[in-house]
Design a protein around this motif. Structure first.
Motif, PDB file in Angstrom:
ATOM      1  N   HIS A   1      10.763  -3.778 -28.187  1.00  0.00           N
ATOM      2  CA  HIS A   1      11.201  -5.075 -28.676  1.00  0.00           C
ATOM      3  C   HIS A   1      11.614  -4.941 -30.127  1.00  0.00           C
TER       4      HIS A   1
ATOM      5  N   LYS B   1      20.285 -16.437 -26.855  1.00  0.00           N
ATOM      6  CA  LYS B   1      19.328 -16.054 -25.817  1.00  0.00           C
ATOM      7  C   LYS B   1      20.006 -15.090 -24.858  1.00  0.00           C
TER       8      LYS B   1
ATOM      9  N   VAL C   1       8.357 -10.180 -26.379  1.00  0.00           N
ATOM     10  CA  VAL C   1       7.293 -10.055 -27.356  1.00  0.00           C
ATOM     11  C   VAL C   1       5.915 -10.221 -26.750  1.00  0.00           C
TER      12      VAL C   1
ATOM     13  N   LEU D   1       7.034 -19.309 -30.848  1.00  0.00           N
ATOM     14  CA  LEU D   1       8.316 -19.280 -31.537  1.00  0.00           C
ATOM     15  C   LEU D   1       8.137 -19.447 -33.042  1.00  0.00           C
TER      16      LEU D   1
HETATM   17  S1  SF4 Z   1      11.305 -16.100 -29.380  1.00  0.00           S
HETATM   18 FE1  SF4 Z   1      10.329 -14.748 -27.964  1.00  0.00          FE
HETATM   19  S2  SF4 Z   1      10.432 -15.755 -26.029  1.00  0.00           S
HETATM   20 FE2  SF4 Z   1      11.881 -16.720 -27.351  1.00  0.00          FE
HETATM   21  S3  SF4 Z   1      13.768 -15.705 -26.964  1.00  0.00           S
HETATM   22 FE3  SF4 Z   1      12.849 -14.687 -28.672  1.00  0.00          FE
HETATM   23  S4  SF4 Z   1      11.710 -13.054 -27.786  1.00  0.00           S
HETATM   24 FE4  SF4 Z   1      12.184 -14.430 -26.151  1.00  0.00          FE
END
Ligand code: SF4
Ligand code: SF4
Ligand code: SF4
Ligand code: SF4
Ligand code: SF4
Ligand code: SF4
Ligand code: SF4
Ligand code: SF4
Lengths: 146, 116, 321, 397
Positions: free
Chosen positions: D40, D321, D367, D382
């Motif tokens: 990640h 996203k 994450v 978030l």
């Molecule tokens: S904040 Fe976390 S859950 Fe939301 S899009 Fe990013 S990585 Fe994915």
């Protein structure tokens, strides 16, 4: 240098076994390093074998920016390897973090985590560049301690 | 049809064909596939640069820094950060930047890759 | 006496065997690479000839790590034991004449036993390193032993039955008396079984299950470093020599061939090496064209096909003999 | 006696760090736990601090293998936001490079898959022939893997007649090789033994687990974004959706073999019918996107790829996203890996099954923060992430 030391050094330079580790690369560098094994590039010419276990490896080839999750792993793998060991940072990401600036989960380059002996810039690295980097590193190993 | 060892014929045939390997480092350099338009290491022509900073502003890898020299502002390139995207070359109004064919950007110390 | 010791140590003893087995590894790797349209090692010495030696010396010079979790005793013992066992086995091969360095009636059985011991050593080596992959690898090595051991033994015994002797010397002499090699005849089946089972003994594709890199990293050897790993690799090379030599002796007439008086030991050696290299090439070809089997497939393969075939062969051989 | 085998994060099945915790009994797997968080990098957040143009290069590097799909998806997304339509020639050029990279990705995968099954020789041959495709990609785009070919408003370069003739030759060569390999796969019993009946995923399960791409098609379901929701001129270039209904690893190999041939045909067709005209819209390097949101879908080599963005009228996306194919497919691995009833899975099948979905983790990482001190894992919220990202920015500058 004594004769034995010279022989040992020569053998080290002729038999570099590598371990590939991905610390968060985008895959492109991985597949390019993997392509080095295949007929067109055939890194086995140098006596290189790709090993699965860090205990067997001499050269650690790392691709990708170091992510927080893989940081401890890469340190552990580095520590598991027997001396003498060398590290090659393959790709812009591994040398400096490259394009991933501003991403909260990456470190700026591999050398902020473990010592690095050769940097290869490229995004992704061309397999020939990996071969060249290996042979430069091997020359160094043969002549002087890096 | 199941034939154990079906691949044998092909493997043996290849034994007598020419190897696919390019004995690259130092030898057979000319056989490397490096087409026109390959995106390699940046080549920068100081005399053409007008110091407009466009390249600095577009670079997606933050590989460019602007410095002042005797003729004014100019970019310097950190090759170890560059991702060879060619965006700077595309955006440069005077074509001071081109991407060359050097792909072996290797150094044993990071500083050697620092400024071009 | 001195002569005998020199024989055991230098030619055709330990030094010779070690050199040749390193050379065999080179042949194996180089041919494998060529079959894959690659070059293979070519920088260490002319055509990469010294590649296996370079690997070995490098491993000797590396740092030696014994993981804290490992069993120190097994960790020290097994890397020494394994190559010794195989080296001992190699001493029985009739390299430079009809006799091996050691030779007695029933030495075939001893070789088989030594190879099994070696597998058990490997099992211990895996278990001793106390790592999950290593112990899976070790278990697999032991399971695999059950799979190939009996067919291998039967195939070798068939050669013995058809020549009426349990010693390598006897088998070679019988082939000399007949004027044909054993492979020409029903023992061709025996040779086939032997090749397949040897791949399993040496843990090579399609039976490299105990060290399947993609499944269990490096299998039983995962924790071994430096000189210990080097010794295990040497074991593999020695096995290559032992098994190809065994195949050459039993099925291809070993050191037999036209002789010139005065040059016998030399010619015998050349014939022996040439024939065992032939067997080695067969081994390499097999490893080139197959995919790895699963351990359960391996066992069922050996019980479904290899075993019946071997028993069938025993019956035929009995009938003919 | 059951014990736990950790596969990964550094493991030769896959160079990428993926953690599988297998619970095994002997060689039999009884339970499995997947952790994909090792790479990640925080790209989605990273995209929010970049201009649209810089974001393109980052989006491309979500993953190197599907880079073409990612950059295409990103470009489609931004073009939608801007309300721009690319010229027809650009569409065809995009298809050519997209299909080339699909071929390279499939060949790479099939070869690597055989490598994990211990068939080294075939691995070598597949990768040898893949080099031809790589040469073509390099010839057209200037780099072997990361193409940087798609740009917002079209493509970067045009195809010259010389490139075209080379490309046609390569297509013929690869087609001939593929037909030969097809025979090898169907003839070699040791290979078939590892593929047939392994990792069966019934069509109903495949749908309920949300699998996509070749993995889904290997379960006999005809689904392909190129067909269902054509983008970038895919409605003009005819092709067949390859499906197979044995639902096992064998089907997964065969579907991809079939797709390579289909892609070759598509490239030929696109070359034959290449429209003339411009290949790129003029779009300045810095621009503001109008307020709104946009969603784009692309059939990446591994399945449906979705990009979604929200713009608040600024120079950079407000939210971005990415839903990537491997993330969708990974769920099914956990199911396929569990032995239940008469369905047995061995450790040796892990590479076959995991490999079967063509996993590449790098776009998939989500994450999960492991607290090394407290030995606990939790999923961050978030707001936490945002704070995290800001701190990092501050530390950097
Ligand atoms: S904040 Fe976390 S859950 Fe939301 S899009 Fe990013 S990585 Fe994915
Ligand atoms: S250097 Fe470029 S190609 Fe390599 S891993 Fe990083 S982003 Fe990917
Ligand atoms: S090529 Fe790309 S990364 Fe390199 S300096 Fe230019 S804009 Fe920056
Ligand atoms: S864009 Fe071109 S002219 Fe402007 S600063 Fe960069 S190099 Fe100089
Ligand atoms: S999930 Fe993937 S795309 Fe998203 S931030 Fe992590 S690595 Fe990047
Ligand atoms: S946090 Fe809420 S508002 Fe923001 S993107 Fe997610 S669901 Fe939408
Ligand atoms: S992330 Fe949210 S929207 Fe997407 S599938 Fe999961 S629950 Fe549904
Ligand atoms: S599935 Fe994801 S990681 Fe794999 S190639 Fe595609 S984008 Fe890359």
């Amino acid at each position: 240098m004594g004769l034995v030391a010279r022989l040992v050094r020569k053998c080290r330079a002729r038999s570099p076994w590598i371990l590939l580790f991905d610390t968060g690369a985008c895959n492109a560098c991985d597949i390019e390093v993997a392509a080095c094994l295949t007929p067109r590039y055939d890194v086995e010419r140098f006596g290189t074998l790709l090993r699965g276990s860090p205990r067997h490896a001499d050269i650690l080839v790392v691709t990708g920016p170091v992510t927080r999750q893989s940081r401890d792993r890469i340190i552990r793998i580095y520590e598991q390897m027997p001396e003498p060991k060398y590290v090659v940072a393959a790709g812009t990401c591994a040398t400096s973090g490259g394009v991933y600036w501003g991403c909260y989960n990456t470190y700026p380059g591999l050398d902020s985590v473990i010592p690095v002996h050769a940097y290869v810039s490229g995004c992704p690295v061309k397999p020939e560049a990996v071969l060249m980097a290996l042979s430069i590193l091997l020359e160094k190993i043969e002549k002087v301690e890096v | 049809m199941k034939v154990p060892g079906y691949f044998l014929a092909e493997a043996l045939r290849n034994l007598f064909k020419k190897r696919a390997t390019i004995l690259y480092p130092y030898r057979e350099v000319d056989k490397i596939h490096l087409p026109e338009g390959f995106r390699g290491k940046i080549e920068f022509d100081r005399s053409k640069c007008i110091g407009c900073q466009l390249c600095f502003r577009v670079c997606p890898a933050k590989a460019i820094k602007m410095i002042e020299d005797e003729k004014g502002k100019r970019p310097v390139f950190f090759i170890y950060r560059c991702i060879y995207c060619g965006q700077c070359a595309e955006v440069c109004p005077t074509k001071a930047i081109t991407l060359g064919k050097a792909f072996e950007n290797i150094a044993l110390r990071k500083e050697d890759l620092e400024v071009r | 006496m001195i002569w005998k010791i020199l024989e055991a140590l230098i030619f055709p003893g330990a030094v010779f065997i070690l050199t040749v087995s390193l050379f065999y590894e080179w042949i194996d790797r180089k041919l494998y690479a060529r079959l894959q349209n690659r070059v293979g090692p070519h920088l260490a010495g002319p055509f990469g000839l010294f590649q296996p030696a370079a690997d070995f010396i490098k491993l000797l010079s590396k740092e030696d790590i014994i993981p804290a979790a490992a069993d120190r005793f097994l960790f020290t013992l097994t890397p020494i034991l394994a190559p010794t066992l195989i080296l001992l086995g190699c001493m029985f091969l009739p390299v430079a004449g009809l006799n091996g360095i050691v030779s007695f009636n029933g030495d075939l059985i001893v070789i088989i036993a030594l190879m099994s011991f070696c597998t058990i050593t490997i099992y211990l080596a895996g278990e001793g390193s106390n790592n999950r992959f290593a112990s899976i690898g070790a278990t697999r090595a032991a399971l695999q032993l059950i799979g190939y051991e009996i067919p291998l033994t039967l195939a070798l015994l068939c050669a013995a039955i058809s020549t009426g002797s349990l010693s390598l010397r006897g088998i070679v002499e019988a082939q000399m008396a007949n004027g044909t090699w054993l492979i020409a005849g029903p023992q061709l089946i025996g040779f086939a079984i032997f090749v397949v089972a040897s791949q399993a003994e040496m843990e090579r594709i399609p039976f490299d299950i105990p060290e399947a890199e993609q499944e269990i990293v490096a299998g039983w050897s995962v924790e071994y470093t430096g000189r210990r790993l080097g010794l295990f690799r040497l074991t593999k090379d020695l096995e290559l020599f032992l098994l190809s030599g065994l195949g050459a002796t039993l099925f291809l007439g070993g050191p037999l061939g036209p002789l010139i008086p005065g040059l016998e030991p030399l010619l015998h050696t050349i014939y022996f090496l040439a024939k065992s290299i032939l067997v080695l090439i067969v081994f390499t070809l097999v490893r080139t064209v197959f995919a790895r089997l699963r351990i359960d497939q391996m066992i069922s393969f050996s019980w479904k096909y290899l075993m019946p075939l071997a028993i069938f062969l025993v019956i035929i051989t009995e009938v003919i003999a | 006696m059951s014990f736990e085998v950790p596969i990964g994060p550094q493991h030769p099945i896959h160079v990428e760090p993926l953690m599988l915790r297998l619970k095994v009994e002997g060689e039999l797997i009884i339970d499995v736990d997947v952790d994909v968080s090792y790479i990640h990098r925080g790209i989605e957040k990273g995209l929010e601090v970049r201009t649209y143009l810089q974001g393109l290069y980052l989006a491309e590097r979500i993953c190197g293998i599907c880079n073409c799909a990612h950059s295409l998806c990103y470009c489609l997304n931004v073009e939608q936001l801007l309300g721009k339509e690319v010229p027809p020639r650009a569409n065809y050029l995009r298809i050519i490079v997209e299909e080339l990279s699909r071929i390279h990705s499939h060949l790479l995968w099939i070869g690597h898959y055989f490598h994990t099954l211990g068939f080294e020789t075939l691995f070598m041959y597949f990768w040898r022939d893949r080099e031809r495709i790589m040469d073509m990609i390099e010839l057209i785009t200037g780099n072997r893997v990361i193409t940087s070919y798609n740009v917002i408003g079209g493509v970067r370069r045009d195809i010259t007649p010389e490139i075209e003739s080379k490309l046609r030759k390569t297509i013929e060569y690869v087609r001939e090789r593929m037909n030969y390999y097809d025979k090898v796969i169907d003839s070699e019993p040791s290979l078939l033994g590892r593929l047939q009946g392994v990792g069966v995923l019934k069509p109903a399960d495949a749908i309920s687990l949300g699998t996509v791409g070749p993995h889904l098609r290997a379960s006999g379901i005809k689904h392909d974004v190129r067909l269902d929701d054509p983008y970038s001129g895919h409605d003009e270039v005819p092709f067949n959706v390859v499906t197979y209904d044995t639902c096992d690893c064998y089907a997964r190999v065969k579907v991809r073999m079939g797709e390579v041939l289909e892609s070759l045909n598509m490239i030929s067709y696109a070359l034959d019918n290449l429209p003339s005209g411009d290949y790129r819209l003029k779009i300045p390097p810095f621009f503001k996107a109008p307020e709104g949101e946009s969603l784009s879908r692309v059939e990446a080599p591994r399945g449906e790829l979705v990009h979604y963005s929200i713009s608040n009228g600024g120079m950079n996306p407000y939210r971005y996203k990415v839903r990537t194919p491997t993330l969708a497919n990974l769920l099914s691995v956990a199911v396929m890996l569990k032995s239940k009833g008469d369905y047995e899975v061995y450790i040796a099948d892990v590479p076959a099954i995991l490999g079967g979905i063509d996993p590449c983790i790098c776009c998939t990482a989500r994450v999960i923060i492991t607290d090394e001190v407290k030995k606990k894992r939790r999923v961050t919220t978030l707001t936490e992430l945002e704070r995290y990202a800001r701190e990092r920015e501050v530390r950097k500058s």
